[in-house]
Design a protein around this motif. Structure first.
Motif, PDB file in Angstrom:
ATOM      1  N   THR A   1       0.920  -1.322  -0.023  1.00 43.12           N
ATOM      2  CA  THR A   1      -0.108  -0.146  -0.083  1.00 43.12           C
ATOM      3  C   THR A   1       0.815   1.155   0.096  1.00 43.12           C
ATOM      4  O   THR A   1       1.808   1.418   0.632  1.00 43.12           O
ATOM      5  N   ARG A   2       0.507   2.211  -0.872  1.00 40.15           N
ATOM      6  CA  ARG A   2       1.147   3.365  -0.805  1.00 40.15           C
ATOM      7  C   ARG A   2       0.056   4.677  -0.748  1.00 40.15           C
ATOM      8  O   ARG A   2      -1.029   4.377  -1.131  1.00 40.15           O
ATOM      9  N   ILE A   3       0.442   5.399   0.057  1.00 38.27           N
ATOM     10  CA  ILE A   3      -0.357   6.670   0.558  1.00 38.27           C
ATOM     11  C   ILE A   3       0.262   8.002  -0.198  1.00 38.27           C
ATOM     12  O   ILE A   3       1.545   8.164   0.180  1.00 38.27           O
ATOM     13  N   ILE A   4      -0.320   8.581  -0.944  1.00 36.41           N
ATOM     14  CA  ILE A   4      -0.028   9.879  -1.464  1.00 36.41           C
ATOM     15  C   ILE A   4      -0.689  11.049  -0.818  1.00 36.41           C
ATOM     16  O   ILE A   4      -2.143  10.975  -1.099  1.00 36.41           O
ATOM     17  N   LEU A   5      -0.121  11.747  -0.142  1.00 31.92           N
ATOM     18  CA  LEU A   5      -0.911  12.667   0.777  1.00 31.92           C
ATOM     19  C   LEU A   5      -0.690  14.165   0.084  1.00 31.92           C
ATOM     20  O   LEU A   5       0.457  14.377  -0.605  1.00 31.92           O
ATOM     21  N   VAL A   6      -1.823  14.644  -0.134  1.00 31.27           N
ATOM     22  CA  VAL A   6      -1.938  16.202  -0.898  1.00 31.27           C
ATOM     23  C   VAL A   6      -2.405  16.866   0.398  1.00 31.27           C
ATOM     24  O   VAL A   6      -3.660  16.873   0.484  1.00 31.27           O
TER      25      VAL A   6
ATOM     26  N   ARG B   1      -6.214  -2.543   1.832  1.00 33.02           N
ATOM     27  CA  ARG B   1      -5.159  -3.143   0.691  1.00 33.02           C
ATOM     28  C   ARG B   1      -5.191  -2.446  -0.434  1.00 33.02           C
ATOM     29  O   ARG B   1      -4.859  -3.470  -1.505  1.00 33.02           O
ATOM     30  N   ASP B   2      -5.506  -1.488  -0.715  1.00 28.62           N
ATOM     31  CA  ASP B   2      -5.686  -0.845  -1.998  1.00 28.62           C
ATOM     32  C   ASP B   2      -4.184  -0.422  -2.272  1.00 28.62           C
ATOM     33  O   ASP B   2      -3.348  -0.281  -1.361  1.00 28.62           O
ATOM     34  N   GLU B   3      -3.878  -0.574  -3.590  1.00 27.98           N
ATOM     35  CA  GLU B   3      -2.346  -0.355  -3.638  1.00 27.98           C
ATOM     36  C   GLU B   3      -1.806   0.978  -3.610  1.00 27.98           C
ATOM     37  O   GLU B   3      -0.909   1.315  -3.097  1.00 27.98           O
ATOM     38  N   VAL B   4      -2.581   1.908  -4.106  1.00 26.82           N
ATOM     39  CA  VAL B   4      -2.034   3.297  -4.210  1.00 26.82           C
ATOM     40  C   VAL B   4      -3.495   4.005  -3.825  1.00 26.82           C
ATOM     41  O   VAL B   4      -4.480   3.984  -4.446  1.00 26.82           O
ATOM     42  N   VAL B   5      -3.406   5.012  -2.636  1.00 29.41           N
ATOM     43  CA  VAL B   5      -4.385   5.678  -2.147  1.00 29.41           C
ATOM     44  C   VAL B   5      -4.135   7.229  -2.182  1.00 29.41           C
ATOM     45  O   VAL B   5      -3.128   7.525  -1.514  1.00 29.41           O
ATOM     46  N   LEU B   6      -4.835   8.030  -2.631  1.00 25.19           N
ATOM     47  CA  LEU B   6      -4.737   9.350  -2.707  1.00 25.19           C
ATOM     48  C   LEU B   6      -5.499  10.179  -1.597  1.00 25.19           C
ATOM     49  O   LEU B   6      -6.584   9.830  -1.563  1.00 25.19           O
ATOM     50  N   VAL B   7      -4.723  10.836  -0.508  1.00 25.35           N
ATOM     51  CA  VAL B   7      -5.514  11.349   0.648  1.00 25.35           C
ATOM     52  C   VAL B   7      -5.340  12.824   0.411  1.00 25.35           C
ATOM     53  O   VAL B   7      -4.157  13.497   0.333  1.00 25.35           O
ATOM     54  N   THR B   8      -6.469  13.589   0.453  1.00 21.11           N
ATOM     55  CA  THR B   8      -6.475  15.027   0.129  1.00 21.11           C
ATOM     56  C   THR B   8      -6.893  15.480   1.531  1.00 21.11           C
ATOM     57  O   THR B   8      -8.072  15.193   2.061  1.00 21.11           O
TER      58      THR B   8
END
Length: 249
Positions: free
Chosen positions: A4-9, A161-168
């Protein structure tokens, strides 16, 4: 990706950010925000910053693009995610989660640091004694309270278990994602806030890492290269490092 990767914005510049900046420059006690905190919108520059995030997302390899978006319910954060995906040219399901909302400032909401000292001198003294991390204004939250919310979100994202999650989300929320992932202490996270606070539309990348003591690793922090590459102005939260008030707006 296998983990899992979290991309924080962090949201783009908001009308609340510019109102806070204007109030501080004018030496006012009160911030003339145009709406209640959940309804504060992006400025024109904030929308351009969000679009720049979208251009960055568009250049990611297909297997590194977010498959789902978790967002604060606040307008400025939701709009940032919507504009970014629109510019990126792909869509993803949204999950609005109130745990990602900005810190509740309680009775100090809409006040500058000067205004807090003027209206609530005892609170200013209590804040000075307790420190920024643990101070909770009446009716509001401390950074520690927000960290507890963030821990719950990170646990749920890992379980999904989502592979890439965008968090805004917001300045202090995203900072505390990194605090949890890095296993930071109070002094370390406050020093980071003071010297390297998150810019508007800045990116952080956190990977699930079972070899890490916290279960997470911060790969990137406070990235603004996408803004600079697009010649979009980089802005910081006014008042974020103030000794009394001001987290995000």
């Amino acid at each position: 990706m296998e983990r899992t990767r979290i991309i924080l914005v962090r949201h783009g510049q908001s009308q609340g950010n510019t109102a806070a900046e204007s109030a501080a420059e004018a030496g006012l006690d009160r911030i003339d925000v145009p709406a209640r905190d959940p309804d504060v919108e992006l400025t024109e520059l904030g929308a351009a910053q969000a679009a720049s995030v979208g251009r960055w997302l568009a250049h990611l390899p297909a297997d590194q693009r977010p498959g789902v978006v978790w967002t604060s319910p606040y307008t400025r954060a939701r709009s940032t995610g919507d504009l970014a995906l629109q510019r990126a040219g792909f869509d993803a399901p949204r999950r609005v989660d109130e745990r990602l909302r900005d810190r509740d400032m309680g009775i100090t909401d809409m006040l500058t640091a000067q205004g807090i000292r003027s209206a609530y001198p005892q609170e200013a003294e209590r804040r000075s004694w307790l420190g920024k991390f643990y101070y909770r204004p009446p009716g509001g939250e401390s950074w520690a309270d927000v960290a507890q919310r963030v821990r719950g979100v990170m646990t749920d994202i890992a379980a999904a278990r989502d592979e890439v999650v965008l968090v805004t989300a917001h300045d202090v929320v995203n900072l505390l994602f990194c605090y949890v992932a890095e296993g930071m202490d109070e002094q370390a996270v406050l020093e980071r806030s003071r010297t390297d606070g998150l810019r508007n539309a800045a990116l952080c990348i956190i990977d699930r890492d079972h070899d890490s003591p916290t279960g997470w690793t911060v790969r990137e922090y406070n990235m603004t290269g996408h803004l600079e590459a697009d010649d979009v102005t980089v802005t910081a939260q006014p008042g974020a490092s103030d000794e009394v008030g001001g987290d995000d707006a």
